[in-house]
Design a protein around this motif. Structure first.
Motif, PDB file in Angstrom:
ATOM      1  N   ILE A  58      -8.393 -14.751   2.244  1.00 35.65           N
ATOM      2  CA  ILE A  58      -9.467 -13.841   2.651  1.00 35.65           C
ATOM      3  C   ILE A  58      -8.879 -12.611   3.344  1.00 35.65           C
ATOM      4  N   ALA A  59      -7.879 -12.833   4.210  1.00 39.87           N
ATOM      5  CA  ALA A  59      -7.265 -11.721   4.941  1.00 39.87           C
ATOM      6  C   ALA A  59      -6.644 -10.710   3.984  1.00 39.87           C
ATOM      7  N   VAL A  60      -5.906 -11.198   3.001  1.00 39.69           N
ATOM      8  CA  VAL A  60      -5.270 -10.294   2.033  1.00 39.69           C
ATOM      9  C   VAL A  60      -6.326  -9.566   1.215  1.00 39.69           C
ATOM     10  N   THR A  61      -7.397 -10.271   0.859  1.00 43.72           N
ATOM     11  CA  THR A  61      -8.459  -9.674   0.046  1.00 43.72           C
ATOM     12  C   THR A  61      -9.135  -8.511   0.763  1.00 43.72           C
ATOM     13  N   VAL A  62      -9.516  -8.700   2.010  1.00 48.29           N
ATOM     14  CA  VAL A  62     -10.253  -7.640   2.707  1.00 48.29           C
ATOM     15  C   VAL A  62      -9.345  -6.484   3.129  1.00 48.29           C
ATOM     16  N   PRO A 103     -14.281  -1.311   9.298  1.00 42.33           N
ATOM     17  CA  PRO A 103     -14.932  -2.144  10.318  1.00 42.33           C
ATOM     18  C   PRO A 103     -15.408  -3.489   9.797  1.00 42.33           C
ATOM     19  N   VAL A 104     -15.923  -3.528   8.568  1.00 44.57           N
ATOM     20  CA  VAL A 104     -16.390  -4.806   8.017  1.00 44.57           C
ATOM     21  C   VAL A 104     -15.202  -5.728   7.757  1.00 44.57           C
ATOM     22  N   SER A 105     -14.100  -5.162   7.262  1.00 49.95           N
ATOM     23  CA  SER A 105     -12.895  -5.973   7.049  1.00 49.95           C
ATOM     24  C   SER A 105     -12.422  -6.592   8.354  1.00 49.95           C
ATOM     25  N   GLN A 106     -12.429  -5.790   9.408  1.00 50.97           N
ATOM     26  CA  GLN A 106     -11.983  -6.298  10.704  1.00 50.97           C
ATOM     27  C   GLN A 106     -12.914  -7.395  11.211  1.00 50.97           C
ATOM     28  N   ILE A 120      -8.832   2.583  -8.954  1.00 49.01           N
ATOM     29  CA  ILE A 120      -9.697   1.790  -9.834  1.00 49.01           C
ATOM     30  C   ILE A 120      -9.187   0.357 -10.013  1.00 49.01           C
ATOM     31  N   PRO A 121      -7.935   0.143 -10.404  1.00 45.93           N
ATOM     32  CA  PRO A 121      -7.495  -1.262 -10.542  1.00 45.93           C
ATOM     33  C   PRO A 121      -7.510  -2.021  -9.216  1.00 45.93           C
ATOM     34  N   ILE A 122      -7.172  -1.333  -8.114  1.00 44.96           N
ATOM     35  CA  ILE A 122      -7.212  -1.998  -6.805  1.00 44.96           C
ATOM     36  C   ILE A 122      -8.648  -2.379  -6.459  1.00 44.96           C
ATOM     37  N   GLY A 123      -9.577  -1.459  -6.709  1.00 46.71           N
ATOM     38  CA  GLY A 123     -10.974  -1.722  -6.415  1.00 46.71           C
ATOM     39  C   GLY A 123     -11.537  -2.869  -7.241  1.00 46.71           C
ATOM     40  N   LEU A 124     -11.207  -2.908  -8.532  1.00 45.92           N
ATOM     41  CA  LEU A 124     -11.700  -3.984  -9.398  1.00 45.92           C
ATOM     42  C   LEU A 124     -11.146  -5.333  -8.962  1.00 45.92           C
ATOM     43  N   LEU A 125      -9.867  -5.363  -8.594  1.00 44.96           N
ATOM     44  CA  LEU A 125      -9.269  -6.608  -8.106  1.00 44.96           C
ATOM     45  C   LEU A 125      -9.944  -7.048  -6.808  1.00 44.96           C
ATOM     46  N   SER A 126     -10.221  -6.088  -5.934  1.00 45.23           N
ATOM     47  CA  SER A 126     -10.873  -6.408  -4.664  1.00 45.23           C
ATOM     48  C   SER A 126     -12.280  -6.956  -4.881  1.00 45.23           C
ATOM     49  N   ILE A 127     -13.017  -6.372  -5.820  1.00 45.80           N
ATOM     50  CA  ILE A 127     -14.370  -6.857  -6.124  1.00 45.80           C
ATOM     51  C   ILE A 127     -14.315  -8.294  -6.641  1.00 45.80           C
ATOM     52  N   LEU A 174     -11.942 -10.628  -6.217  1.00 45.92           N
ATOM     53  CA  LEU A 174     -11.542 -11.586  -5.187  1.00 45.92           C
ATOM     54  C   LEU A 174     -12.614 -11.753  -4.117  1.00 45.92           C
ATOM     55  N   SER A 175     -13.207 -10.639  -3.691  1.00 40.55           N
ATOM     56  CA  SER A 175     -14.209 -10.697  -2.624  1.00 40.55           C
ATOM     57  C   SER A 175     -15.437 -11.491  -3.044  1.00 40.55           C
ATOM     58  N   SER A 176     -15.871 -11.313  -4.290  1.00 37.99           N
ATOM     59  CA  SER A 176     -17.056 -12.016  -4.769  1.00 37.99           C
ATOM     60  C   SER A 176     -16.849 -13.530  -4.790  1.00 37.99           C
ATOM     61  N   ARG A 177     -15.609 -13.954  -4.947  1.00 38.69           N
ATOM     62  CA  ARG A 177     -15.316 -15.378  -5.026  1.00 38.69           C
ATOM     63  C   ARG A 177     -14.948 -16.000  -3.682  1.00 38.69           C
ATOM     64  N   LEU A 178     -14.373 -15.218  -2.791  1.00 42.21           N
ATOM     65  CA  LEU A 178     -13.842 -15.784  -1.552  1.00 42.21           C
ATOM     66  C   LEU A 178     -14.725 -15.588  -0.323  1.00 42.21           C
TER      67      LEU A 178
END
Length: 527
Positions: free
Chosen positions: A13-17, A119-122, A173-180, A182-186
């Motif tokens: 989760i930490a790496v994802t956010v 702020p939300v990540s933190q 774009i690729p970073i954002g798609l990867l983040s979406i 991972l975030s949706s699952r974790l």
């Protein structure tokens, strides 16, 4: 997780956010060196395309203090995913922008999306890790928030030189798609967050503090535009900037008064009544001032006085980031194992950073890369021992239901510090340049025997190299004038470092008022 399913490793989760936070903070500086190329590509002047930076920073500043409230309105996971998705989409439109109008409108939306990420990540990190292990999560967060703005100009310059300025936006774009993905699952909202979501509703209906939102938006926008454009438009010499500053000051005073009286405030300024949190917020302001101010100043010095390219100047910042990467986890372990108190680490940090700033102020035109890199390493050592304990200090006496609101405020103060730091550097360097030019000019007048002797020596030397007498005299005068200007610029830059040093060291006095605490306890069972 508390529903019997296997728990998700909090480090995933930490790496994802922090992935999305890195992307957003990178965009605060990556476009700086590409502005001339963007202007050429869009057929606009340099002054016009500087609004590409301003619009992003203004939108970012407007939404950042409201991120905690928006998280409660939409749900933190939903809001976070929305921010990442919008940031990714608008990065695509920025890269494709055929005109300045489309570019600016895309940057506004990108800034609005980006303002909620840090702020939300933190807040997610704070809720994911138990208090006894939060320091390690803060170490990762430290590496991200310090490294991203530092490598932005370097990466932007390299991409622009080797590809196209449009790729400084497309890489999101690729970073954002990867983040979406991972975030949706974790990610999940913690059970305790349900009460926070309910707090913004009355009888099931959403309660919106319209006046508070309007005051925050106007005050934030006015302040950010004034700070970003102040030096360009001559501060109080411009009626536009003067009015913006009046609106900003009045707006923030009104915001604080209104929010303190609101039943469900958009920004919970009452948190500043907690002494440790207030001290941590003040330290964020001071260190944001020094970090962003110096990160802006050092490349400017290296490029204007030593002839470094943007990429070479960025390599001076690199060693400092590596030092932070190494020492931030050490600071986390020292705190988690209760080997060294947070207050002691903060004292070491402040003294180290203040000393590094003073070391910068002793440099001359003969100073080489190794000394600048060494000073940056000292600075990195200080920051490596700063962000972990200051975050632990900020949350040391807060309840779990206050974490989300607290993250917005700490990021707001860090953002303010950065904006004030950059505004100070651009203004003070110019004003001190005028001061030193007058002083040195009067000390080395046209009748100076030393100047005349040096001019004659240089002229005669150029004659021996094939110059005609008049050409040699003109070239010698031009060379000496250039050296004079370099010396004046150096003195003005060194003055800026001294101010940052004194301000940083003065912040140590705040540590005398910290209330004792132990970084341990049980964590909320969620993320």
């Amino acid at each position: 997780m508390s529903n019997g399913k296997p728990s998700i490793n909090p480090w995933f989760i930490a790496v994802t956010v922090t992935l999305a936070t890195f992307m957003e903070l990178l965009d605060t500086s990556i476009a700086n060196v590409a502005l001339p190329y963007i202007g050429g590509g869009l057929g606009r002047s340099y002054d016009e395309v500087t609004w590409i930076l301003t619009t992003y920073l203004v939108a970012n500043a407007v939404i950042l203090p409201m991120s905690a409230w928006l998280s409660r309105v939409f749900g933190r996971k939903t809001y976070y995913l929305g921010c990442v998705a919008l940031f990714t989409l608008t990065s695509f439109f920025c890269g494709l922008a055929p005109s300045l109008a489309i570019m600016l409108s895309s940057r506004v939306l990108q800034g609005l999306a980006g303002g909620g990420l840090a702020p939300v990540s933190q807040a997610i990190l704070v809720d994911t890790f138990p208090p006894a292990k939060r320091a390690s999560a803060f170490a990762l967060y430290t590496i991200v928030i310090v490294t991203a703005p530092a490598i932005g100009p370097v990466l932007g310059g390299w991409i622009t030189d080797n590809y196209s300025w449009r790729w400084i936006f497309f890489i999101n774009i690729p970073i954002g798609l990867l983040s979406i993905f991972l975030s949706s699952r974790l990610l999940k909202d913690p059970p305790s967050f349900d009460s926070e979501r309910a707090s913004v509703r009355t009888n099931g209906k959403l309660s919106i503090d319209g006046i508070g939102i309007a005051l925050i938006a106007v005050a934030s926008a006015a302040l950010e535009v004034a700070l970003d454009r102040g030096q360009i438009d001559d501060w109080f010499g411009s009626a536009f900037i003067s009015w913006l500053l009046v609106i900003a000051v009045t707006g923030w005073i009104a915001t604080i008064v209104w929010e303190l009286r609101a039943k469900e405030p958009v920004i919970d300024f009452a948190l500043l009544g907690n002494r440790n949190f207030a001290i941590a917020s003040a330290l964020f302001l001071v260190f944001g001032f020094g970090l962003f101010g110096s990160t802006t100043l050092i490349p400017q010095i290296l490029q204007s006085l030593y002839g470094y390219r943007a990429t070479d100047a960025g390599l001076v910042l690199g060693p400092g980031a590596l030092v932070i990467t190494f020492f931030a986890p050490i600071a986390a372990q020292l705190i988690q194992r209760q080997i060294v108190p947070a207050r002691v680490l903060l004292a070491i940090s402040i003294i180290t950073v203040g000393g590094a700033m003073w070391y910068y102020s002793t440099f001359t035109l003969a100073t080489d890369y190794s000394h600048y890199a060494l000073a940056r390493c000292f600075q990195g050592l200080g920051y490596g021992f700063f962000f972990v304990p200051v975050n632990v200090l900020a949350y040391s006496q807060l309840r779990p239901d206050q974490n989300n609101k607290a993250s917005s405020l700490t990021n707001l103060f860090r953002n303010w510090g950065g904006s004030f730091g950059i505004a100070f550097i651009t203004t003070a360097a110019e004003r001190r340049h005028q001061f030193h030019q007058t002083n040195l000019g009067s000390a080395v007048g046209a009748t100076s025997l030393e100047l005349s002797s040096r001019l004659n020596e240089l002229t005669n030397y150029l004659v021996t190299k094939g110059f005609s007498g008049p050409d040699a005299a003109a070239a010698a005068q031009g060379y000496l004038y250039q050296q004079f200007q370099h010396q004046v610029n150096l003195l003005s830059f060194m003055d800026c470092f001294r101010v940052i040093a004194w301000l940083t060291l003065a912040a140590a006095l705040l540590l005398l008022f910290v209330r004792s605490f132990k970084p341990a306890g049980k964590a909320p069972a969620a993320h």
